[in-house]
Write an enzyme that holds these catalytic residues in place. Sequence first.
Site, mmCIF file in Angstrom:
data_model
loop_
_atom_site.group_PDB
_atom_site.id
_atom_site.type_symbol
_atom_site.label_atom_id
_atom_site.label_comp_id
_atom_site.label_asym_id
_atom_site.label_seq_id
_atom_site.Cartn_x
_atom_site.Cartn_y
_atom_site.Cartn_z
ATOM 1 N N ASP A 1 69.589 70.055 50.238
ATOM 2 C CA ASP A 1 68.216 70.285 50.673
ATOM 3 C C ASP A 1 68.289 71.168 51.929
ATOM 4 O OD1 ASP A 1 65.482 70.313 50.885
ATOM 5 O OD2 ASP A 1 65.226 68.154 50.655
HETATM 6 C C1 NOJ Z 1 62.617 70.537 51.680
HETATM 7 C C2 NOJ Z 1 62.182 69.573 50.612
HETATM 8 O O1 NOJ Z 1 62.715 68.286 50.863
HETATM 9 C C3 NOJ Z 1 62.597 69.996 49.219
HETATM 10 O O2 NOJ Z 1 62.000 69.131 48.294
HETATM 11 C C4 NOJ Z 1 62.217 71.426 48.966
HETATM 12 O O3 NOJ Z 1 62.586 71.794 47.657
HETATM 13 C C5 NOJ Z 1 62.896 72.309 49.988
HETATM 14 N N1 NOJ Z 1 62.450 71.911 51.325
HETATM 15 C C6 NOJ Z 1 62.620 73.781 49.768
HETATM 16 O O4 NOJ Z 1 61.311 74.089 50.040
#
Ligand code: NOJ
Length: 695
Positions: free
Chosen positions: A238
Amino acid sequence: MTTQEKIGQVTQLIAPDTTPEMIRKGEVGSILSDTDSKQVARLQHIAITQSRLHIPILFGFDVIHGYRTIFPSPLAMAGSFDPRLEENEAAMAAAEASVGGQRWTFAPMVDIARDPRWGRITEGAGEDPVLGAAMAAAQVRGFQGSNLADPHHLLACAKHFAAYGAAEGGRDYNTADMSLERLRNVYLPPFHAAVEAGVGSIMTAFNDLNGVPGVEDRLLLQEVLRREWGFRGFVVSDYDAVQELMVHGVAGSPQQAVQEAFSAGTDMDMHDGFYLKNLPALLEAKRISMARLDEAVRRILRAKIELGLFDHPYTAADAATAATHWLTPATRTAARVAEERSAVLLRNANGLLPLSKSLDTIAVIGPLAESGSEPLGHWYGDGDPKDTVTILDSLRRRLPNAHILVQRGVAVEGDAEADARAGIARAVAAARQAQVAILTLGESAEMSGEGGSRSCLDLSGHQEQLLEAVVKAGKPVVLLLMNGHPLTISWAAHHVPAILELWEGGSEVGNAAADLLFGEADPGGKLPVSMPRTVGQIPIYYDHLNTGRPGAMTTRYSSRYLDLPLGPLYRFGYGLSYTTFRFSNLTLSAPSMSPDSSIEIAATVTNTGHRVGDDVAQLYIRQRVATMSQPVRELKAFDRVTLQPGQSRTVRFNLKGHQLGFWDNASRFRIEPGTFDLWLGDSSAGGLHTTFLVK
Ligand code: NOJ
């Protein structure tokens, strides 16, 4: 490939951090969150024509419930209990996003969520592993299609691996701590289903699980995902999660963070550039092997090949072409039907709904009736609030000759006392003049989603006061709830005659709401999550263990709260219709089965009312005695049926031995002999009952 080119493939950056020179040198394998389709095409052109190996960039984006046409939130869609509807939504979202230049979505979010304080509950399918698994697989099929190389499909990404939804206290990013038994029986099944459906990528979770942050969790990434499930795709971190290993306190330096994450199995690094900066030295020092880098690169290149990116690197269309693919009559109709099938009728005293279309004066009250942005939720793709059909728009169109008295009353939050008082007085005056008052209350989009945890789930600001004052005005009141979190609405549940939960209903929320309000569609959605009476009951979910002293109002010494009735305000699987249903003739093909066989279950569902309507047949079981305590009920299968007045239909389920087993705390899957209860009905309580034996 040079080492630098390989490291480029495991690196994902945002466009502002990417220079043309970096692309020419092959230092960027993937770019996220760039919705400027001209820029996407330009950057891709540099990669294809000016980099040494001409490897296309993989553009990824959070296409969570739509790209330009925004569908209801995933939580709402789970309430449809209709995986085909979900699959269709994902396929349409993929087609729209690919025209915008995207080929990878960071979806489905398959985190089980049993704490409605957690803002991201709106992004997933709710509390149940079987419903969650069905919705996870459906989205993977929809996004990826049967041929990923078709440029209208997207690579899917099941996230967040794992147990992100179990953040302690419902506070986002917080620690999760749980037994292996619970992890495997409840939190992992939707991921497994996504892998079985062929998901091409997995995103790790921000949180630590039992002290181990997601990006470096070898048990999950190596044992479970690769060895047990045979996952062949790639794993992405993430956003900044590799860097955050230092904040978690499990890495003392950037190099150590990268070594931990990369060697544990996180193939691609999202955003922080840590792999790009630190892998060269780690490879040089042999703290990471070239074989491991090759493995990660191969997985990513395989995905690019399977996506057909080398053959069709450019999917971004010019604005004129794109406009013919976005927000078409077909996608709008699909979004409208999706919301009609997802909305949950919580209360309908004296059959107040559906409303008559010959009303001549209605009051439309509340802060959300005119909002185009809040129904789109926190993730709205590349959607535009201007494209939303609001509740007010649709009511005006539906009742062209009626007097529609519009009063916002109060804001969702933040009103000064005096303003709220004045707004409520105006709303009450409007309600008094009207034959019926329609209230739109709930949350703004920013109140849920990532970072959107709330400690109180009551109607925010002065909305509760507005509601109570309008109800006291004495006219029939219909409450339309528009929200990301399940809310605590105990007063409304006892005093407001009609309550329709619309969730974050998407671009077509207004049309869907009007269809439901006037009976052009029948509400058939069911709750994918328990709605608590107060936050003090959280966590609350239907498939809990029995305890040695099950909750009973007759004794203090039972598992309950002294100051509350038992159970949630509205239970999992619950939802009303404008018609009524009866379940009868429950039959089993045999009174017993062996672990490697199956049993057929059938029952008749009859529409006993006077309108066409939908019901969801839900099959629950419970093993009475096992070596570990078992849930009081577990959903095993469901089927949504549409029935004409008086019509009967036989619903059939095939229950296989492996659906009756459970994981123990030593990660062994056990199917134990014994007596099972079985219920078939239309919520997680009651239903027809029988028993069978597993021998
Ligand atoms: C953080 C989020 O937790 C995740 O779900 C998301 O895909 C990413 N950012 C990218 O935007």
